[in-house]
Design an enzyme around this catalytic site. Structure first.
Site, PDB file in Angstrom:
ATOM      1  N   CYS A  14      37.282  59.968   5.921  1.00 56.41           N
ATOM      2  CA  CYS A  14      35.560  59.737   6.500  1.00 56.41           C
ATOM      3  C   CYS A  14      35.611  59.398   7.530  1.00 56.41           C
ATOM      4  O   CYS A  14      37.142  58.460   7.406  1.00 56.41           O
ATOM      5  CB  CYS A  14      34.566  60.048   5.415  1.00 56.41           C
ATOM      6  SG  CYS A  14      34.998  57.933   5.081  1.00 56.41           S
ATOM      7  N   CYS A  38      36.538  55.411   7.784  1.00 52.14           N
ATOM      8  CA  CYS A  38      38.084  55.534   7.892  1.00 52.14           C
ATOM      9  C   CYS A  38      38.812  55.215   9.365  1.00 52.14           C
ATOM     10  O   CYS A  38      39.668  53.647   9.913  1.00 52.14           O
ATOM     11  CB  CYS A  38      38.920  56.481   6.988  1.00 52.14           C
ATOM     12  SG  CYS A  38      38.492  56.412   5.457  1.00 52.14           S
ATOM     13  N   ASP A  40      26.642  90.396  31.956  1.00 53.96           N
ATOM     14  CA  ASP A  40      26.651  90.803  33.173  1.00 53.96           C
ATOM     15  C   ASP A  40      27.125  92.282  33.724  1.00 53.96           C
ATOM     16  O   ASP A  40      27.948  92.687  32.007  1.00 53.96           O
ATOM     17  CB  ASP A  40      27.673  90.299  34.409  1.00 53.96           C
ATOM     18  CG  ASP A  40      28.583  90.771  35.264  1.00 53.96           C
ATOM     19  OD1 ASP A  40      27.591  91.228  36.272  1.00 53.96           O
ATOM     20  OD2 ASP A  40      29.583  91.582  35.609  1.00 53.96           O
TER      21      ASP A  40
END
Length: 770
Positions: free
Chosen positions: A86, A89, A466
């Site tokens: 995680c 860490c 566009d």
């Protein structure tokens, strides 16, 4: 009127401002392009966002300054780090490495598992040793192995198994006549084997003032031993080790989704040299070298075909499912597959600068950028964890002091609170989902530049397009052929003879249409252009003309019989070419920019995935706009717009309450792209500008993958919300069960690691989304 050059400058300035507006915190987002030391002469190192951040958006003292620092390539070291489960860490490792005297700058990113640092007078071995002290494994990333995995150490898996065996033996022997001391010793051995890594990480975490999951688990295990609960302590540590092993393996799969792209490119190229074909490593092949690619082989480097015709499977780059026909003069990309003929290719990019190398680099940078949700969760966890320590201490001390319950019971409940309240599942809920979604998009030919843009794409309600080159082909093609006194075939045959050697776009369209219908040019000679009006050629002894209506008007030839048809075709945006002699009109050819085949299907799918409005913006006249709008099925259209008008159109949609994306080519529509909530550029495989400036890049030159991108983004947001709510509910349930005494320490660990694993697996569903 805004010039293209000014558009480019305005776009870059607006784009930077927009990205700054998106950034929730200086340490959470950095949208500047980072260059790694293995692919450029100089690199840039910026903080990954794992550091501290306060709510006012300013960096704390212990965070690396956010401004990019220009560095010499040989000073920037990049390592693959394994074992991080995680982001806390990553923070622990970052703080540990930053404290070393030889480290000048450090950035550790959990999402990509990479560590970048600036250090002088240090070897790879010393860096690897320091990383291992903090409980993780590091391996240097070489030039070729840039995105490839380092060898996976099996140590953690083996350690977990051995620890589990001792734990099981101790538990089984506790039901026999063997003295309890034997079981306790086995529990202690199991505890020591599985607890070395988290214990070491906890030590360095505390030393660097980072209270992560390793600290919580180590304190809980030591506390359980202190009160004589050896089985509980050993079970806690073993479950934690098992959960970490499973989590690490799962997270690595998400990281591999991008690194495996590097395996698409061959390591060798067949180079023409002194009349011979020599096999060379792709790193040794320079720009301008001629390489040979045989049928069935992968193209090793970006280049331009100088000889040969073939079909190229470009799916690895653009996501296109159908091979593209290529001939001399066409560009090809590394990693694509040559389906048929042998090709001679002139190399135009070095191995580190190929389209696929840039894709991998941009995607890994995108995965390092935190989404707003992730940034908020990380800031929350940064404050939350110390608060949990204080509450746990209060639970252990306050009730017994005021005479409520025994010290031992409340001490145990405090340990449970430490474990249960750890925010590991919550913290990991967003980054794994973001990495998985961005990885999925990249494999399907779409570059999403970061978690911010992924989240915004999932909230889109309107998309502005566009017209030219986006909804339409961007090049003319024949739409109508009207024959008068001769057949349509004869009209096209004469036109092809006159325009045979012309490179004018209209002439190219007529020749292509004739060839597609197997109509051979008539035998003409002395073809010549008539400046600004058309062309002429002698065919069968008579001079024929192809040109504008004005050319025939000057020659005194009446168009009375077809004036109404010509007027209608011109209103629809067609360019009219008349065919005839000096005395008589023979036919009419209408040429116009046509709608792409994939456009109608793409717009239909966008409505299916929840886009409420599709809006076409064009500088063309009302007639042309109305025709294209009816062919494509857009919700609305706005015609006769200047670049600034397109900006106002986007702002108008935003004022109506829509979250707006603008789709264009990345340059001509630059102001509108910058104004929209998200700028989406097409054809990124062939244009560096689109890759560098847009928020999302469709690598293929069509809209085929846009519906998938929106659907993927919405599913990512849904999964992130599921993960967050699941993590919170599990925590609340466990907390409720603590005080009645229904929860044991090992069940608390199981709930935490189990929740984290479920969150990871739920996020990984995004990798499999078709």
């Amino acid at each position: 009127m805004v010039t293209v050059g000014n558009e480019r400058v305005d776009y870059l300035m607006s784009h930077q401002h927009k990205q700054h507006h998106h950034d929730s915190c200086c340490t959470d987002e950095d949208h500047s392009t980072t260059r790694h030391q293995h692919s450029h002469t100089e690199g840039e190192l910026h903080h990954s966002g794992e550091g501290d951040c306060c709510h006012d958006g300013h960096c704390h003292d212990d965070a690396v300054p956010q401004a990019d620092v220009k560095l010499q390539a040989d000073r920037v070291l990049v390592y693959r780090v394994e074992g991080m489960d995680c982001s806390s860490c990553a923070l622990t490792l970052e703080k540990h490495m930053r404290a070393l005297p030889f480290v000048q700058q450090i950035s550790v990113n959990f999402s990509t598992g990479k560590m970048q640092l600036v250090a002088d007078g240090v070897t790879d071995g010393e860096i690897v040793k320091e990383v291992s002290k903090a409980g993780y494994q590091a391996s240097p990333i070489t030039k070729r192995a840039q995105q490839q995995d380092a060898a996976k150490p099996a140590t953690s898996q083996t350690t977990t198994i051995i620890s589990g065996v001792f734990l099981a033996l101790g538990y089984l022997l506790s039901y026999t006549s063997v003295t309890p001391m034997v079981s306790t010793l086995l529990y202690a051995v199991s505890l020591l084997i599985a607890g070395v890594k988290p214990g070491r990480s906890a030590f360095y975490g505390i030393r660097s003032k980072s209270l992560d999951m390793n600290v919580l688990m180590t304190v809980a295990a030591i506390g359980a031993v202190c009160i004589g609960e050896w089985l509980e302590a050993a079970t806690v540590v073993w479950l934690f080790a098992l959960g970490n092993t499973l989590q690490t393996r799962s997270i690595e799969k998400t990281r591999e989704s991008i690194r495996n792209l590097m395996n698409l490119t061959p390591t060798e190229a067949q180079v023409k040299q002194n009349g011979q074909i020599v096999a060379k490593s792709v790193e040794e092949v320079g720009i301008g070298a001629i390489i040979v690619v045989r049928p069935g082989d992968k193209v090793p480097l970006d280049g331009e075909i100088i000889e040969g015709i073939s079909s190229i499977n470009q799916a690895p780059i653009t996501g296109e499912s159908i091979p593209v026909d290529k001939k001399a003069g066409d560009a090809v990309f590394a990693g694509t597959i040559n389906e048929s003929g042998t090709l001679d290719i002139r190399v135009t990019k070095l191995v580190e600068d190929t389209a696929i190398a840039r894709i991998i680099q941009l995607v890994e940078e995108a995965q390092e950028k935190k989404a707003p949700t992730q940034a908020f969760v990380d800031r929350f966890a940064h404050v939350y964890t110390p608060v949990v320590f204080v509450l746990a201490a209060a639970v252990m001390i306050v009730p017994p002091l005021i005479g409520v319950g025994a010290w031992l019971d409340w001490f145990y409940k405090g340990l449970e609170l430490l474990v249960v309240a750890c925010p590991c599942a919550l913290v990991i809920s967003t980054p794994v989902a973001i990495v998985s979604a961005i990885g999925n998009a990249a494999k399907n030919g779409v570059l999403i530049k970061g978690g911010t843009f992924l989240e915004t794409a999932g909230k889109l309600t309107a998309i502005a397009f566009d017209k030219t080159g986006t909804l339409t082909e961007g090049k003319p093609s024949v739409t109508h052929v009207i024959a008068l006194d001769i057949t349509e075939v004869e009209v096209l045959s004469i036109a092809a003879a006159i325009e045979r050697y012309s490179t004018h776009p209209v002439a190219v369209a007529i020749n292509a249409y004739a060839a597609a219908n197997n109509i051979a040019p008539a035998h003409g000679r002395e073809a010549q252009a008539i400046a600004g009006k058309g062309a002429m050629a002698a065919i069968d002894g008579e001079v024929y003309y192809a040109g504008k209506p004005a050319l025939f008007t000057e020659m005194g030839i009446s168009t009375a019989g077809v004036e109404a048809q010509i007027g209608r075709l011109q209103e629809e945006g067609n360019t009219i070419i008349l065919i005839g002699t000096a005395t008589k009109l023979e036919g009419v050819i209408a040429v116009a920019d046509t709608v792409r085949e994939i456009t109608v299907e793409a717009l239909r799918k966008l409505k299916e995935v929840g886009i409420e409005q599709t809006v076409m913006l064009t500088g063309d006249n009302q007639g042309t706009a109305q025709k294209v709008a009816s062919q494509t099925g857009v919700t609305r259209y706005m015609a006769e717009l200047l670049p600034q008008d397109k900006v106002n159109a986007v702002k108008s949609l935003q004022r109506e309450g829509s979250v707006v994306a603008m789709v264009g080519d990345g340059i001509n529509d630059a102001p509108a792209l910058a104004t929209a909530d998200i700028g989406i550029a097409m054809g990124g495989a062939g244009t560096d500008t689109a890759m560098e400036t847009a928020d999302i890049v469709l690598m293929a030159d069509n809209l085929e993958r846009l519906p998938h991108t929106i659907k993927l983004s919405r599913k990512a947001i849904r999964i992130i919300k599921e993960n967050i709510w699941f993590s919170i509910i599990i925590k609340l349930l466990a907390l409720i069960l603590i005080f009645p005494g229904y929860l044991t320490l090992w069940i608390a660990v199981l709930s935490d690691t189990g929740a984290a694993l479920i969150v990871i697996l739920n996020s990984m569903r995004l990798l499999k989304m078709k």
